[in-house]
Design a protein around this motif. Structure first.
Motif, mmCIF file in Angstrom:
data_model
loop_
_atom_site.group_PDB
_atom_site.id
_atom_site.type_symbol
_atom_site.label_atom_id
_atom_site.label_comp_id
_atom_site.label_asym_id
_atom_site.label_seq_id
_atom_site.Cartn_x
_atom_site.Cartn_y
_atom_site.Cartn_z
ATOM 1 N N THR A 155 28.170 51.163 -9.920
ATOM 2 C CA THR A 155 27.971 50.255 -10.809
ATOM 3 C C THR A 155 28.068 50.693 -12.162
ATOM 4 O O THR A 155 28.037 49.923 -13.052
ATOM 5 N N ASN A 156 28.373 51.889 -12.237
ATOM 6 C CA ASN A 156 28.411 52.309 -13.871
ATOM 7 C C ASN A 156 29.501 51.504 -14.670
ATOM 8 O O ASN A 156 30.582 51.354 -13.933
ATOM 9 N N GLY A 157 29.428 51.208 -15.828
ATOM 10 C CA GLY A 157 30.391 50.477 -16.680
ATOM 11 C C GLY A 157 30.163 48.988 -16.572
ATOM 12 O O GLY A 157 31.019 48.225 -17.091
ATOM 13 N N THR A 158 29.343 48.448 -15.532
ATOM 14 C CA THR A 158 29.312 46.766 -15.434
ATOM 15 C C THR A 158 27.689 46.643 -15.570
ATOM 16 O O THR A 158 26.880 47.444 -15.454
ATOM 17 N N LYS A 159 27.412 45.556 -15.948
ATOM 18 C CA LYS A 159 26.114 44.878 -16.303
ATOM 19 C C LYS A 159 25.672 43.886 -15.017
ATOM 20 O O LYS A 159 26.264 43.182 -14.862
ATOM 21 N N LEU A 160 24.467 44.338 -14.406
ATOM 22 C CA LEU A 160 24.395 43.763 -13.357
ATOM 23 C C LEU A 160 23.287 42.556 -13.682
ATOM 24 O O LEU A 160 22.608 42.903 -14.634
ATOM 25 N N PHE A 161 23.049 41.721 -12.824
ATOM 26 C CA PHE A 161 22.078 40.579 -13.222
ATOM 27 C C PHE A 161 21.265 40.586 -11.820
ATOM 28 O O PHE A 161 21.386 39.381 -11.074
ATOM 29 N N ALA B 35 39.417 30.210 -10.118
ATOM 30 C CA ALA B 35 39.772 31.429 -10.874
ATOM 31 C C ALA B 35 39.501 32.814 -10.374
ATOM 32 O O ALA B 35 40.489 33.483 -10.561
ATOM 33 N N GLY B 36 38.477 33.165 -9.948
ATOM 34 C CA GLY B 36 38.393 34.229 -8.895
ATOM 35 C C GLY B 36 37.705 34.153 -7.777
ATOM 36 O O GLY B 36 36.813 33.180 -7.337
ATOM 37 N N SER C 292 29.832 38.238 -9.035
ATOM 38 C CA SER C 292 30.418 38.352 -10.346
ATOM 39 C C SER C 292 30.951 39.786 -10.428
ATOM 40 O O SER C 292 31.941 39.873 -11.311
ATOM 41 N N TYR C 293 30.418 40.650 -9.996
ATOM 42 C CA TYR C 293 31.148 42.065 -9.966
ATOM 43 C C TYR C 293 32.550 42.004 -9.527
ATOM 44 O O TYR C 293 33.483 42.707 -10.206
#
Length: 318
Positions: free
Chosen positions: A255-261, A143-144, A178-179
Motif C-alpha cells: 500500500t506504499n504511495g496510497t493513504k488508507l482510512f 464512475a469506478g 477506494s484503493y
C-alpha cells in the motif's frame, strides 16, 4: 425484541450452507467469521473460494469436476500464494473441518456448472457469497467499479441457480475498495435502492470480543506469515480495524504511495439477497454465456463505452 441479523434469520432453516469467496484471493477469509458462527449454531458449513492460484497443475485426485478442486492442508502444489490451502491448514490447526473448495477463475457458464456440481455433491441448501470489500454492490454505471470481473462471475453463476432457495451476499470491508477507485457514497446509494427493492438485509458488526472475531484475527495473521510477500490488503485492513486501529495504518509495503482510512465501518457486514443484487446490475445478463474471465472484462468495457453518462462520485456530507 430480537435483533438477530436478517442474514442469520434467513439461514435458520438451512441444514448445509456453502460460504464462498466471490472475488478471488483471500475473499473466503471474509466469510470465515460467518462460517464459524453458523457452525456454532448447528449448521453444517462448507467453505469455497474463486481461486487466483494456478490450479491446473494440481494432481488429478483433487478434481471433483472441471473448475472445482478439493483443497486440503496436504494438497501438493509448488504455489506459495495459495489462500485456499493456507486456510485449510489454519482450519486443521484449530481442529475444524479442513477442506476448502476452489473454483477456477472462469466465466459464468463453467463457474455455474462447478457450483451446481458442488451443491449436488454436498447437498447444499443455502449459499452465502462473500465479498472482501463492497465492489460486488456496484451496478455498472458508477464512475469506478473496483475489480468487478470475479465478483460478477460469481454473482452471475449463483443468480442463475434458482434450485438453491436461499442465496445471499455479505460484504466485509466497507471503504477498502477506494484503493481501486470505488466511491462509497455510491455504495450507500446502491444499498438504499436495494432496500427499496426489498433486497437489503441490513448490517451488523464483527467484534474483537467475539470468538469469531478472535479466530478471524488469528487466521489473517497466519495467512500473512504463510505468504509475507503478498498479504491481503482487504483482510489486513479489516483486521486492523477490528483491533481498534484508525486512519492510515501501515501493515504491508503493497500500500506504499496510497493513504488508507482504516475505521470501524470496515468491520461491518452489509448483506443483501442475490436475486435483488442481480436484478439491479445493468450488465449481468450480458455475461451469461461467458466461458473465460477475460470475456467478462470485455463485456464490461463494451457496456461502459455505451453508457451516455456515468454516475459521478459523491462526497460524504459529514
Amino acid at each position: 425484541m430480537s435483533f438477530e441479523p436478517l442474514l442469520m434469520s434467513r439461514l435458520k432453516d438451512a441444514r448445509r450452507v456453502l460460504v464462498a469467496g466471490a472475488g478471488g484471493g483471500f475473499d473466503v477469509y471474509a466469510g470465515l467469521p460467518l462460517a464459524l458462527e453458523l457452525r456454532e449454531a448447528g449448521h453444517e458449513v462448507h467453505l469455497a473460494n474463486l481461486s487466483f492460484s494456478h490450479l491446473y497443475g494440481l494432481p488429478g485426485e483433487v478434481w471433483l469436476e472441471p473448475e472445482l478442486a478439493r483443497i486440503t492442508p496436504d494438497t501438493a502444489s509448488a504455489e506459495r500464494y495459495f489462500p485456499e490451502r493456507t486456510l485449510a491448514r489454519w482450519l486443521r490447526l484449530h481442529g475444524l473441518p479442513d477442506t476448502v473448495w476452489a473454483f477456477g477463475s472462469v466465466g459464468v457458464r463453467p463457474l455455474r456448472a462447478a457450483y451446481r456440481a458442488l451443491v449436488r455433491h454436498l447437498g447444499i441448501d443455502a449459499i452465502v457469497l462473500v465479498d472482501g470489500g463492497t465492489d460486488i454492490l456496484m451496478c455498472g454505471d458508477e464512475a469506478g467499479l473496483g475489480t468487478p470481473e470475479e465478483d460478477m462471475a460469481s454473482l452471475g453463476a449463483v443468480a442463475g441457480m434458482p434450485e438453491v432457495a436461499t442465496r445471499l451476499v455479505a460484504c466485509l470491508g466497507f471503504g477498502v475498495d477506494s484503493y481501486h477507485g470505488v466511491n462509497h457514497s455510491l455504495v450507500l446509494e446502491n444499498l438504499a435502492a436495494l432496500d427499496r427493492d426489498g433486497g437489503y438485509l441490513g448490517a451488523f458488526s464483527l467484534t474483537r470480543q467475539s470468538r469469531a472475531g478472535q479466530l478471524y484475527l488469528d487466521a489473517v495473521e497466519h495467512a500473512r506469515a504463510a505468504c509475507p510477500e503478498h498479504p491481503s490488503i482487504v483482510q489486513g485492513s479489516v483486521a486492523a480495524a477490528l483491533r481498534g486501529e484508525f486512519g492510515d495504518v501501515r501493515f504491508t509495503d503493497r500500500t506504499n504511495g496510497t493513504k488508507l482510512f482504516v475505521n470501524p465501518l470496515m468491520t461491518m457486514y452489509f448483506t443483501v439477497t442475490v436475486e435483488a443484487l442481480a436484478a439491479r446490475n445493468r450488465y449481468l445478463d450480458r455475461i451469461e454465456r461467458t466461458v473465460l474471465m477475460r470475456q467478462i472484462s470485455t463485456v464490461i468495457e463494451e457496456f461502459r463505452d455505451e453508457l451516455p453518462a456515468q454516475r459521478p462520485p459523491k462526497q460524504f456530507p459529514h
